[in-house]
Scaffold this active site. Sequence first.
Site, PDB file in Angstrom:
ATOM      1  N   ARG A 153       2.718  78.260 -98.931  1.00 45.24           N
ATOM      2  CA  ARG A 153       1.784  77.825 -97.894  1.00 45.24           C
ATOM      3  C   ARG A 153       1.485  79.005 -96.970  1.00 45.24           C
ATOM      4  O   ARG A 153       1.992  79.109 -95.847  1.00 45.24           O
ATOM      5  CB  ARG A 153       2.396  76.668 -97.106  1.00 45.24           C
ATOM      6  CG  ARG A 153       2.382  75.337 -97.873  1.00 45.24           C
ATOM      7  CD  ARG A 153       0.995  74.715 -97.841  1.00 45.24           C
ATOM      8  NE  ARG A 153       0.859  73.570 -98.725  1.00 45.24           N
ATOM      9  CZ  ARG A 153       1.149  72.320 -98.393  1.00 45.24           C
ATOM     10  NH1 ARG A 153       1.630  72.050 -97.197  1.00 45.24           N
ATOM     11  NH2 ARG A 153       0.977  71.344 -99.249  1.00 45.24           N
ATOM     12  N   GLN A 187      -4.520  79.704 -99.694  1.00 40.85           N
ATOM     13  CA  GLN A 187      -5.134  78.411 -99.369  1.00 40.85           C
ATOM     14  C   GLN A 187      -6.127  77.952-100.433  1.00 40.85           C
ATOM     15  O   GLN A 187      -6.204  76.764-100.754  1.00 40.85           O
ATOM     16  CB  GLN A 187      -5.828  78.477 -98.007  1.00 40.85           C
ATOM     17  CG  GLN A 187      -4.862  78.462 -96.836  1.00 40.85           C
ATOM     18  CD  GLN A 187      -5.573  78.492 -95.504  1.00 40.85           C
ATOM     19  OE1 GLN A 187      -6.769  78.755 -95.438  1.00 40.85           O
ATOM     20  NE2 GLN A 187      -4.851  78.232 -94.431  1.00 40.85           N
ATOM     21  N   ASP A 195      -4.260  76.395-103.507  1.00 36.91           N
ATOM     22  CA  ASP A 195      -3.256  75.371-103.212  1.00 36.91           C
ATOM     23  C   ASP A 195      -3.684  74.002-103.756  1.00 36.91           C
ATOM     24  O   ASP A 195      -4.387  73.244-103.086  1.00 36.91           O
ATOM     25  CB  ASP A 195      -3.031  75.305-101.702  1.00 36.91           C
ATOM     26  CG  ASP A 195      -1.879  74.403-101.304  1.00 36.91           C
ATOM     27  OD1 ASP A 195      -1.321  73.720-102.190  1.00 36.91           O
ATOM     28  OD2 ASP A 195      -1.547  74.367-100.106  1.00 36.91           O
ATOM     29  N   SER A 213      -2.587  70.777-101.709  1.00 39.02           N
ATOM     30  CA  SER A 213      -3.419  70.442-100.557  1.00 39.02           C
ATOM     31  C   SER A 213      -4.736  69.809-100.988  1.00 39.02           C
ATOM     32  O   SER A 213      -5.166  68.798-100.421  1.00 39.02           O
ATOM     33  CB  SER A 213      -3.700  71.694 -99.717  1.00 39.02           C
ATOM     34  OG  SER A 213      -2.520  72.132 -99.065  1.00 39.02           O
ATOM     35  N   TYR A 259       6.313  73.029 -95.547  1.00 41.14           N
ATOM     36  CA  TYR A 259       6.630  71.749 -96.165  1.00 41.14           C
ATOM     37  C   TYR A 259       7.745  71.068 -95.367  1.00 41.14           C
ATOM     38  O   TYR A 259       8.588  71.727 -94.758  1.00 41.14           O
ATOM     39  CB  TYR A 259       7.116  71.931 -97.609  1.00 41.14           C
ATOM     40  CG  TYR A 259       6.103  72.516 -98.542  1.00 41.14           C
ATOM     41  CD1 TYR A 259       5.190  71.706 -99.200  1.00 41.14           C
ATOM     42  CD2 TYR A 259       6.057  73.878 -98.777  1.00 41.14           C
ATOM     43  CE1 TYR A 259       4.260  72.240-100.071  1.00 41.14           C
ATOM     44  CE2 TYR A 259       5.125  74.431 -99.648  1.00 41.14           C
ATOM     45  CZ  TYR A 259       4.234  73.609-100.282  1.00 41.14           C
ATOM     46  OH  TYR A 259       3.316  74.135-101.149  1.00 41.14           O
TER      47      TYR A 259
END
Length: 370
Positions: free
Chosen positions: A121, A126, A129, A132, A226
């Site tokens: 993360r 991003q 991911d 997500s 997390y």
Amino acid sequence: MIIGVLKETQKGDKRVAITPKIAKQLIQNGFEVRVQEDAGSNSSYKNSDYSKAGASIRSKEDLFKNANILIRINPFDNKELEKLKKGQIIIAQLFHKSHPNDIKIISQRGATSFSMDAMPRISRAQDMDVLSSQNNLAGYKAVIKGAYEMTKIFPLMMTAAGTISPARVLVYGVGVAGLQAIATAKRLGAIVEATDIRTETKEQAESLGAKFIMVDNNGEESEGGYAKVASEDYARRQKEAVNTSLFKADLVITTAMVPGRTSPVLITEEQVKQMQNGAVIIDLAAAQGGNCELSVMNKTIIEHGVKIIGTTIAPESVSTNASDMYAKNTYNYLVHLTEGNQFKFDLEDQITDETLIVYNGTIRQNGKIS
């Protein structure tokens, strides 16, 4: 290099790891793309869509025999892993910490594996991911599913026959899925409350209109973005703080998962007994054991007057959007890992280091070659 796109075999999963649009981009980057027949049919992508993009439609056997890279969303089963060849690369959500036997087989076959669910993360990762991107959809669909299953409506409504009070929604876990669940429930007019072990999520929940149920965390912190396993003392105090809201809730959405571990039990059977008759629980953590003690994956059960739905829900139910987002994540990841369509294996890079689980048959431990 030949990329083989495999059809998902996990029950109920209609997604595909690579869409025709992304297949075309990979081909433009110098890869050859082969797609298992009907791999995208459940996500509204026809074989002809892939052919038009420049990919070829092949059998599953052809992919395992000839592809340099095998891509799928969900873990491979043991029979599939036994077919891997030395030097072959697989990319999927392997959930390696909870599937050590799978990793052992990959190692024995002399193959290499990257686990998409192990993506760090960090800001650079991003756009890779998948957790997500998929959880965002999960939070939305959990509320829509809950609205369908409830016997009440969400918004306050003034009628000639009287006033209908707004539904009360409680969200456990204020991560990507939880935040989207809060936003969606608020848009539908519900009274929303939320709780999370990470006190840093309080401001995020409140910014979307939820009341945050505060529990003094006494040093409980997140790990790498997390949530981590809570202490017994925190779990006890959280139950005490949340019970009032839980027993009044019309819809409860649980999203709490700890990477590589069984999901924490946040709602016990004893608590379910005290909930409103007709209340609904959507347990998005069911695949890893469930946040509700009574949850069963892919099943809807009624216990003590409460409807409990164990699911991962979003990827399966909005497969076109989910596939599109997953494929974009995978494309960005492949671009990061390769140069001139060849893998760089830059072990000094955090993204590569944390997602490379088996390297040419060697199982990696704590980011280092064992």
